[in-house]
Design an enzyme around this catalytic site. Structure first.
Site, PDB file in Angstrom:
ATOM      1  N   TYR A   1       0.785  -1.103  -0.042  1.00 18.29           N
ATOM      2  CA  TYR A   1      -0.009  -0.236   0.081  1.00 18.29           C
ATOM      3  C   TYR A   1       1.077   1.286  -0.093  1.00 18.29           C
ATOM      4  O   TYR A   1       1.742   1.399   0.833  1.00 18.29           O
ATOM      5  CB  TYR A   1      -0.854   0.061   1.226  1.00 18.29           C
ATOM      6  CG  TYR A   1      -1.717   1.236   1.472  1.00 18.29           C
ATOM      7  CD1 TYR A   1      -2.986   1.269   0.893  1.00 18.29           C
ATOM      8  CD2 TYR A   1      -1.463   2.341   2.010  1.00 18.29           C
ATOM      9  CE1 TYR A   1      -3.780   2.611   0.944  1.00 18.29           C
ATOM     10  CE2 TYR A   1      -1.825   3.442   1.952  1.00 18.29           C
ATOM     11  CZ  TYR A   1      -3.275   3.674   1.516  1.00 18.29           C
ATOM     12  OH  TYR A   1      -3.928   4.746   1.492  1.00 18.29           O
TER      13      TYR A   1
ATOM     14  N   GLU B   1      -3.387   7.707  -4.434  1.00 18.52           N
ATOM     15  CA  GLU B   1      -2.986   6.249  -3.635  1.00 18.52           C
ATOM     16  C   GLU B   1      -2.842   5.219  -4.566  1.00 18.52           C
ATOM     17  O   GLU B   1      -3.573   5.255  -5.793  1.00 18.52           O
ATOM     18  CB  GLU B   1      -4.242   5.931  -2.706  1.00 18.52           C
ATOM     19  CG  GLU B   1      -4.169   4.710  -2.107  1.00 18.52           C
ATOM     20  CD  GLU B   1      -5.683   4.384  -1.323  1.00 18.52           C
ATOM     21  OE1 GLU B   1      -6.166   4.742  -0.155  1.00 18.52           O
ATOM     22  OE2 GLU B   1      -6.637   4.061  -2.235  1.00 18.52           O
TER      23      GLU B   1
END
Lengths: 368, 303
Positions: free
Chosen positions: A101, A183
């Site tokens: 992530y 993101e």
């Protein structure tokens, strides 16, 4: 504004972040062509500006033509959190070792950009474990910080280099485009140890749009939203039947809350803003008259610098021109509200002393 | 920590005690001139205006207009300015003010890019100055000084501090407080942007030690975590004056910006539930409706 995945990936590509082959389409004919170009197996991904697509069935694997013919229309017809598909992205299936992530966001309370990274990606951010959080000021991520983050994620060698490189590119993108959030989740380590973005999220600072003509092509607004913006209103379309109009974002939100508490369903949030004039309120009523689902209008005004008589005048004009034939429930308080009430007496506007009474009447009124 | 009363009122020995000078940036614009007049009518000592190219004029036949902030500050020695320029010119106006010695800058414009706000804040930090806003109605000590765009009638001098993200809810709730007999010692509009020059915790620091403070009202809304931070700070500081909160946006859908640039819930970040539960933890009741705020405050005072 939140960009769609394929739009975010266009920006990723421009900044040299590794991606899988993918092509977006808006109908099955186009999609068939792309399927041939790409070759099976691939993934069909719905393009909506909200999260939670996987859980809702918006991401499907395709091994052959039969599956494609079945799944493409199914995914296209999905509605996720009230959002219909804007497009379908076909993306080559990936053979991955591990999901990470990585994101950079504008930290509101610390007033700087902040990195969040984790070696355990692929789940929603709330469930991402072992988060590495680093505040990085207003400038781009340095080599040192990028390497540090990769090391803290427990990565080594060429994988660490690949992640650090991706992070630097991501920060350059964030800063140059003035994003609020960028993101990559998941960021994948591939079988050959290369590092590739499998998904992309990008939220712009709309107030900086005037400096970013290149992002204009991603702007997606309904005709009504566009008109609202031109008139200086804030309008959010909702799916109920009572239009909520007021001055000031806080006051309109508060009215929405009270309406919902009392069993009403808001059709829209419309803030006419601090500089409302008779013309602009008339414009707001014109917009509402175009929303088919509206059965009643709830008005909550606290006149300050804006006089309530200015608003009353707009309503009278709207009735005179037969713009509005819906019941109107309103609470007018503040500057010149007594005079405004007199002006509206005997008109279609039902006037109430408190917002609670206006809300109750509106909820009962639209049930008829 | 910022001595906000020192800036707004001064000390009794000052020659300009309770008469601090304020410069209006953008005084000849439609919005700036309307509110400059209203501030003067409220009793605020507007000592100068600034509009490039309009230097030498007099606003309302008495307030001198200058071309630059430096000239205006040199001529008046004012430490306070209020900015009415269009959002895209805000950063430059803020830099001019801070570099000229302004210590309290009230930023009215809506739609300032967040990056510009952050840059202005970095400079303010270096200069030991405070920015209120952007996208704020301003701040006031009722019946003494108003630096902002709020209408006068909801406010009355008293002993309750009101901190608010929203403008109209500040008016609405102050009105309800005034009607219930709760005047205000100070009201501070934080602003509805994602990044605030003065956050709720900073504003709390400004008001928590007011000697005769009798209560605190916090008007928050969805988005960000400044309400949560404030609740935590209240818990940690042991502040025990009667306090009540109100949070707007419980019924707002997620991931939609509700009018204010900062009013957006992302996942659970910024949700009303998160804010309400933190206030509950701090033993601060959260009103369901604006009208309930004075009722809850009165209840807290009886205890």
């Amino acid at each position: 504004m939140q960009l769609l995945e394929f739009q975010a990936k266009e920006l990723f590509r421009e900044y040299g972040i590794n991606l899988l082959n993918s092509i977006s389409s808006t109908n099955i004919e186009e999609g068939r062509k792309h399927a041939k170009e790409l070759g099976y197996p691939f993934v069909i991904k719905i393009q909506v500006p909200v999260g939670g697509r996987g859980k809702a069935g918006g991401i499907q694997k395709c091994q052959n033509d039969d599956e494609f013919e079945l799944k493409y229309p199914q995914v296209m017809d999905l509605e996720i959190k009230g959002e219909k598909a804007r497009a379908i992205l076909l993306e080559k299936m990936a053979d991955i070792k591990k999901e990470l992530y990585l994101s950079i966001f504008l930290n509101r309370s610390k007033r700087c950009y902040t990195i969040i990274a984790s070696a355990e990606g692929g789940v929603e951010i709330e469930s991402v474990k072992n988060q590495i959080i680093k505040e990085i000021g207003l400038g781009e991520v340095s080599d040192e910080v990028a390497n540090e983050v990769a090391n803290e994620m427990g990565l080594e060698g060429s994988i660490a280099e690949g992640v650090a490189d991706t992070l630097k590119k991501l920060s350059k993108l964030t800063i140059e485009k003035e994003a609020e959030l960028v993101e990559i989740n998941p960021l994948a380590i591939m079988q050959d140890d290369s590092v590739t973005a499998l998904d992309g999220k990008f939220v712009t600072d709309d107030n900086a749009n005037f400096r970013h003509d290149e992002l204009q092509k991603y702007q997606e607004k309904s005709e009504i939203e566009e008109q609202a913006e031109k008139s200086g209103f804030s309008l959010v379309e909702l799916d109920g039947d009572i239009a909520v109009v007021g001055n000031g974002a806080g006051l309109v939100m508060s009215t929405l809350d009270m309406l919902s508490d009392n069993g009403g369903k808001p059709a829209c949030f419309l803030d006419v803003g601090g500089g409302a004039t008779t013309e602009s309120v008339y414009e707001a009523l014109t917009l509402i008259s175009k929303l088919d689902r509206v059965k009643g209008i709830l008005v909550n005004l606290y006149g300050g610098i804006v006089k309530t008589t200015v608003v009353a005048e707009a309503f009278l004009k709207a009735y005179e021109n037969n713009l509005i034939d819906l019941p109107v429930f309103s609470r007018l308080k503040g500057t010149e509200s007594e005079k405004a009430k007199e002006m509206l007496e005997g008109s279609r506007t039902n006037i109430f002393d408190s917002v609670e009474e206006a809300i109750n009447a509106a909820v009962m009124g639209v049930k008829k | 920590m910022t001595d906000i009363f020192g800036l707004l009122k001064g000390k009794p020995e000052d020659s300009d005690y309770e008469n601090k000078g304020v410069i209006v940036q953008g005084i000849t614009g439609a919005y700036g001139s309307l509110h400059a007049k209203q501030m003067i009518a409220y009793g605020t000592n507007v000592v100068a205006g600034v509009t490039p190219g309009k230097g030498g004029q007099k606003f309302e036949e008495k307030v001198p207009v200058y071309n630059t902030m430096q000239e205006a500050v040199d001529a008046t020695n004012a430490k306070i300015s209020i900015v009415f320029v269009p959002a895209k010119f805000f950063l430059q106006a803020a830099k001019d003010a801070l570099n000229s010695g302004i210590k309290l800058l009230v930023a009215i414009p809506e739609h300032v890019p967040v990056r510009d706000t952050m840059e202005a804040l970095e400079l303010a930090k270096q200069k030991d100055a405070v920015i209120i806003g952007p996208n704020t109605p301003g701040l006031m000590i009722p019946e003494l000084i108003k630096i902002g765009i709020m209408p006068p009638m909801p406010f009355k001098a008293g002993k309750i501090a009101v901190l608010s993200k929203s403008g109209t809810l500040l008016y609405e709730i102050s009105d309800a407080l005034t009607n219930a007999g709760f005047g205000q010692s100070i009201t501070i509009g934080i602003g509805g942007d994602p990044v605030n020059g003065t956050r709720l915790i900073d504003a709390f620091d400004m008001v928590k030690d007011i000697p005769d403070l009798e209560g605190l009202v916090i008007v928050g809304e969805i988005g960000g975590d400044s309400e949560e931070m404030l609740a935590q700070k209240i818990i940690d500081s042991g502040f025990n004056k009667p306090s009540v909160a109100y949070i707007a946006g419980r019924a707002a859908p997620k991931e939609k910006r509700m009018g204010h640039a900062g009013a957006i819930v992302m996942g659970t970040y910024g949700s009303a539930e998160s804010k309400v539960s933190m206030f509950n933890k701090a033993n601060i009741p959260v009103a369901k409706r604006p009208a309930e705020v004075p009722v809850l405050l009165a209840g807290k005072m009886e205890k």
